[in-house]
Design a protein around this motif. Structure first.
Motif, PDB file in Angstrom:
ATOM      1  N   ARG A  14      18.989  29.671 -16.465  1.00 21.65           N
ATOM      2  CA  ARG A  14      17.919  29.528 -15.482  1.00 21.65           C
ATOM      3  C   ARG A  14      17.306  30.903 -15.217  1.00 21.65           C
ATOM      4  NH1 ARG A  14      18.634  24.367 -13.519  1.00 21.65           N
ATOM      5  NH2 ARG A  14      20.765  23.553 -13.686  1.00 21.65           N
ATOM      6  N   LEU A  15      16.037  30.920 -14.855  1.00 24.50           N
ATOM      7  CA  LEU A  15      15.363  32.192 -14.617  1.00 24.50           C
ATOM      8  C   LEU A  15      16.072  32.974 -13.520  1.00 24.50           C
ATOM      9  CD1 LEU A  15      12.919  33.975 -15.339  1.00 24.50           C
ATOM     10  CD2 LEU A  15      11.662  32.802 -13.518  1.00 24.50           C
ATOM     11  N   VAL A  16      16.481  32.290 -12.458  1.00 23.33           N
ATOM     12  CA  VAL A  16      17.252  32.909 -11.377  1.00 23.33           C
ATOM     13  C   VAL A  16      18.673  32.372 -11.454  1.00 23.33           C
ATOM     14  CG1 VAL A  16      17.494  33.175  -8.889  1.00 23.33           C
ATOM     15  CG2 VAL A  16      15.203  33.103  -9.921  1.00 23.33           C
ATOM     16  N   ALA A  17      19.630  33.272 -11.667  1.00 22.72           N
ATOM     17  CA  ALA A  17      21.030  32.838 -11.765  1.00 22.72           C
ATOM     18  C   ALA A  17      21.470  32.223 -10.445  1.00 22.72           C
ATOM     19  CB  ALA A  17      21.916  34.028 -12.115  1.00 22.72           C
ATOM     20  N   GLU A  18      22.212  31.140 -10.547  1.00 21.31           N
ATOM     21  CA  GLU A  18      22.658  30.427  -9.353  1.00 21.31           C
ATOM     22  C   GLU A  18      24.180  30.450  -9.270  1.00 21.31           C
ATOM     23  OE1 GLU A  18      21.047  26.518  -9.317  1.00 21.31           O
ATOM     24  OE2 GLU A  18      18.972  27.186  -9.367  1.00 21.31           O
ATOM     25  N   PRO A  19      24.725  30.791  -8.097  1.00 24.18           N
ATOM     26  CA  PRO A  19      26.183  30.772  -7.933  1.00 24.18           C
ATOM     27  C   PRO A  19      26.698  29.337  -7.940  1.00 24.18           C
ATOM     28  CG  PRO A  19      25.129  31.155  -5.826  1.00 24.18           C
ATOM     29  CD  PRO A  19      24.035  31.186  -6.849  1.00 24.18           C
ATOM     30  N   PRO A  20      27.979  29.151  -8.195  1.00 23.24           N
ATOM     31  CA  PRO A  20      28.551  27.793  -8.137  1.00 23.24           C
ATOM     32  C   PRO A  20      28.376  27.190  -6.754  1.00 23.24           C
ATOM     33  CG  PRO A  20      30.082  29.350  -9.143  1.00 23.24           C
ATOM     34  CD  PRO A  20      28.974  30.163  -8.563  1.00 23.24           C
ATOM     35  N   LYS A  21      28.259  25.878  -6.701  1.00 28.18           N
ATOM     36  CA  LYS A  21      28.130  25.182  -5.427  1.00 28.18           C
ATOM     37  C   LYS A  21      29.387  25.396  -4.584  1.00 28.18           C
ATOM     38  CE  LYS A  21      24.141  23.094  -6.142  1.00 28.18           C
ATOM     39  NZ  LYS A  21      22.960  23.293  -5.283  1.00 28.18           N
ATOM     40  N   ARG A  22      29.193  25.606  -3.268  1.00 25.07           N
ATOM     41  CA  ARG A  22      30.327  25.844  -2.379  1.00 25.07           C
ATOM     42  C   ARG A  22      30.848  24.563  -1.737  1.00 25.07           C
ATOM     43  NH1 ARG A  22      27.969  30.577   1.322  1.00 25.07           N
ATOM     44  NH2 ARG A  22      26.096  29.300   1.034  1.00 25.07           N
ATOM     45  N   VAL A  23      30.161  23.440  -1.996  1.00 29.82           N
ATOM     46  CA  VAL A  23      30.615  22.164  -1.438  1.00 29.82           C
ATOM     47  C   VAL A  23      31.096  21.273  -2.568  1.00 29.82           C
ATOM     48  CG1 VAL A  23      29.081  22.294   0.541  1.00 29.82           C
ATOM     49  CG2 VAL A  23      28.287  21.197  -1.547  1.00 29.82           C
ATOM     50  N   GLU A  24      31.994  20.387  -2.245  1.00 31.19           N
ATOM     51  CA  GLU A  24      32.494  19.458  -3.251  1.00 31.19           C
ATOM     52  C   GLU A  24      31.368  18.510  -3.676  1.00 31.19           C
ATOM     53  OE1 GLU A  24      35.388  19.371  -4.718  1.00 31.19           O
ATOM     54  OE2 GLU A  24      36.093  21.131  -3.628  1.00 31.19           O
ATOM     55  N   ALA A  25      31.247  18.312  -4.975  1.00 26.41           N
ATOM     56  CA  ALA A  25      30.219  17.420  -5.509  1.00 26.41           C
ATOM     57  C   ALA A  25      30.687  16.924  -6.866  1.00 26.41           C
ATOM     58  CB  ALA A  25      28.889  18.157  -5.646  1.00 26.41           C
ATOM     59  N   PRO A  26      30.191  15.771  -7.300  1.00 28.75           N
ATOM     60  CA  PRO A  26      30.557  15.295  -8.633  1.00 28.75           C
ATOM     61  C   PRO A  26      30.141  16.302  -9.698  1.00 28.75           C
ATOM     62  CG  PRO A  26      29.409  13.597  -7.366  1.00 28.75           C
ATOM     63  CD  PRO A  26      29.297  14.860  -6.595  1.00 28.75           C
ATOM     64  N   GLU A  27      30.972  16.454 -10.707  1.00 31.01           N
ATOM     65  CA  GLU A  27      30.664  17.388 -11.788  1.00 31.01           C
ATOM     66  C   GLU A  27      29.432  16.905 -12.547  1.00 31.01           C
ATOM     67  OE1 GLU A  27      30.885  20.783 -13.895  1.00 31.01           O
ATOM     68  OE2 GLU A  27      32.154  20.212 -12.195  1.00 31.01           O
ATOM     69  N   ARG A  28      28.452  17.793 -12.698  1.00 33.25           N
ATOM     70  CA  ARG A  28      27.230  17.442 -13.414  1.00 33.25           C
ATOM     71  C   ARG A  28      26.890  18.537 -14.404  1.00 33.25           C
ATOM     72  NH1 ARG A  28      22.688  16.326  -9.037  1.00 33.25           N
ATOM     73  NH2 ARG A  28      23.647  18.164  -8.078  1.00 33.25           N
ATOM     74  N   THR A  29      26.261  18.149 -15.497  1.00 33.75           N
ATOM     75  CA  THR A  29      25.795  19.139 -16.455  1.00 33.75           C
ATOM     76  C   THR A  29      24.554  19.826 -15.891  1.00 33.75           C
ATOM     77  OG1 THR A  29      24.229  17.715 -17.635  1.00 33.75           O
ATOM     78  CG2 THR A  29      26.569  17.594 -18.301  1.00 33.75           C
ATOM     79  N   PRO A  30      24.198  20.997 -16.436  1.00 33.53           N
ATOM     80  CA  PRO A  30      22.957  21.653 -15.978  1.00 33.53           C
ATOM     81  C   PRO A  30      21.732  20.762 -16.138  1.00 33.53           C
ATOM     82  CG  PRO A  30      24.263  23.152 -17.322  1.00 33.53           C
ATOM     83  CD  PRO A  30      24.913  21.815 -17.439  1.00 33.53           C
ATOM     84  N   PHE A  31      21.724  19.934 -17.186  1.00 33.77           N
ATOM     85  CA  PHE A  31      20.559  19.098 -17.445  1.00 33.77           C
ATOM     86  C   PHE A  31      20.507  17.893 -16.496  1.00 33.77           C
ATOM     87  CE2 PHE A  31      21.822  20.890 -21.708  1.00 33.77           C
ATOM     88  CZ  PHE A  31      20.991  21.992 -21.586  1.00 33.77           C
ATOM     89  N   GLU A  32      21.656  17.435 -16.041  1.00 29.93           N
ATOM     90  CA  GLU A  32      21.673  16.401 -14.996  1.00 29.93           C
ATOM     91  C   GLU A  32      21.144  16.967 -13.680  1.00 29.93           C
ATOM     92  OE1 GLU A  32      25.371  13.521 -16.389  1.00 29.93           O
ATOM     93  OE2 GLU A  32      25.806  15.390 -15.317  1.00 29.93           O
ATOM     94  N   ARG A  33      21.482  18.215 -13.395  1.00 35.53           N
ATOM     95  CA  ARG A  33      20.956  18.859 -12.186  1.00 35.53           C
ATOM     96  C   ARG A  33      19.433  18.997 -12.274  1.00 35.53           C
ATOM     97  NH1 ARG A  33      24.896  20.677  -8.952  1.00 35.53           N
ATOM     98  NH2 ARG A  33      26.962  21.019  -9.857  1.00 35.53           N
TER      99      ARG A  33
END
Length: 423
Positions: A14-33
């Motif tokens: 991604r153009l801007v790097a994103e840290p991992p989510k801090r809340v529990e969520a179902p595992e998703r691929t980058p393309f699902e996001r």
């Protein structure tokens, strides 16, 4: 191998790097996001109020830009899966492909293109890229500039139907001059095409084909239900003229006649006029399904005949048989002649272009007070008149058909000016 594994880290970047989510969520691929971000975007919701062929207020049955995009997404996902590429990428590109369209469909697009000449013109696909990478509010970079939805490189590239900037003599283009930095980033590693020009990734080709398939079939379906098209009584000369004027200038009568014969060979092609009964509506829906299957099946077969697959990014290209191109063009010609070129529609389109021009002029006269807050902020940051015009064009392009009429009524017809704009 899962199709997601066929994409490397550069594709997922991604153009801007994103840290991992801090809340529990179902595992998703980058393309699902990526897909989720487009689905939840404000611009996606606005598509429900934008013209496809008939205006959204004409009838509950006919398509608007949102329902069209959902149908394109379904076609793109199925074809992508069959070819071995990542379905979420193609589906997201399909969901996003019309986000940049302004009110009143291609008619509004043409009007804005003429009005925006001093700032580089207007093009729906370039506007889509601008929305995805700048105008939609989701992510900001370290410098404080918006990165839009901050989609992955592979997804943004798939959304780029025309991977080149505006140039003299080109009506179709995919990026405005001030969006070139992010365009350059997303196109990193893209090879040249067969003739040395820009090459589209296969996911973008899938999105483009799905769009062609969907609107060639569905515009005719809407025309039949609206009582404008009778598939049992077609004026060949008029349809052929529409095909040549808008789609295939060099197509011969014999080629187009053979294409129509091919369409008529489909089991569901009607032998009686549509009468609005459930039986004829069911027959019409089955015809659209059969035609979509016919076109996608022909492309899938031809593509696998040319290369073994799987088809990912720049490793291969779609192969669209000439017969398929001709058959889709005949359907487009039918819709163009009986729907788009009808006298009442031509008159309506003229009124819409006038409305867009008057609205742009009024917004320029009263900006920034006349603009939504986000666009007013862009106006304040603009460095010259061309940049300020682009902000106003961004504002108008964001409107639905109904909101464009409402804004025009307030600012132009009732002459409230900036003072009464938000009353």
């Amino acid at each position: 191998m899962d199709s997601t594994d066929r994409y490397d880290e550069r594709d997922r970047e991604r153009l801007v790097a994103e840290p991992p989510k801090r809340v529990e969520a179902p595992e998703r691929t980058p393309f699902e996001r990526d897909r989720a971000r487009v689905v939840h975007a404000a611009a996606s919701r606005r598509l429900a109020g934008k013209t496809q062929v008939h205006g959204p207020q004409v009838d509950d049955f006919v398509r608007n830009r949102l329902t069209h995009s959902l149908e394109v997404a379904q076609v793109a996902r199925d074809l992508s899966r069959a070819l071995g590429s990542q379905p979420d990428i193609a589906e997201t590109a399909a969901l996003a492909h019309d986000l940049g369209h302004p009110p009143f469909g291609h008619n509004g697009e043409q009007a804005l293109h003429e009005l925006a000449a001093p700032c580089g013109g207007f093009e729906g696909n370039a506007q889509t890229l601008r929305l995805l990478t700048r105008l939609e509010a989701k992510t900001f970079g370290a410098s404080g500039e918006s990165a839009g939805l901050n989609l992955t490189r592979a997804t943004l590239d798939a959304c780029t139907k025309y991977p080149w900037p505006a140039a003299e003599g080109l009506r179709k283009f995919g990026v405005y001059a001030d969006d070139l930095p992010v365009f350059t980033w997303l196109r990193e590693g893209a090879p040249a095409g067969p003739l040395g020009g820009p090459r589209r990734c296969v996911e973008a080709q899938i999105m483009d084909l799905a769009d062609d398939v969907a609107y060639s079939v569905h515009d005719v379906e809407d025309g039949v239900v609206a009582g404008r098209v009778d598939l049992t009584r077609l004026d060949r000369d008029a349809v052929w003229a529409a095909v040549r004027a808008g789609y295939l200038p060099e197509a011969s009568d014999d080629e187009l006649g053979a294409a129509l014969d091919g369409l008529r060979s489909v089991d569901g092609w009607p032998d009686a006029a549509y009468d609005g009964t459930r039986r004829t509506l069911a027959a019409l829906k089955n015809l659209t399904s059969d035609l979509i299957g016919r076109f996608c099946g022909a492309v899938q077969e031809a593509t696998f005949a040319a290369a073994p697959g799987p088809f990912v990014r720049y490793r291969a290209d779609l192969v669209v048989p000439e017969q398929t191109v001709l058959e889709m063009a005949v359907l487009k010609g039918i819709a163009a002649h009986y729907v788009m070129h009808a006298d009442d529609r031509v008159q309506l389109m003229a009124r819409q272009r006038t409305l867009v021009a008057e609205l742009v002029a009024a917004l320029l006269a009263h900006a920034p007070a006349s603009l939504d807050r986000s666009f007013a902020d862009d106006w304040e940051r603009a460095g010259d008149d061309a940049e300020r015009l682009r902000v106003v064009v961004d504002q108008v392009a964001s409107l639905t058909d109904a909101s464009a009429v409402t804004w025009h009524d307030r600012l132009v017809r009732h002459g409230t000016g900036a003072a009464g704009w938000r009353a």
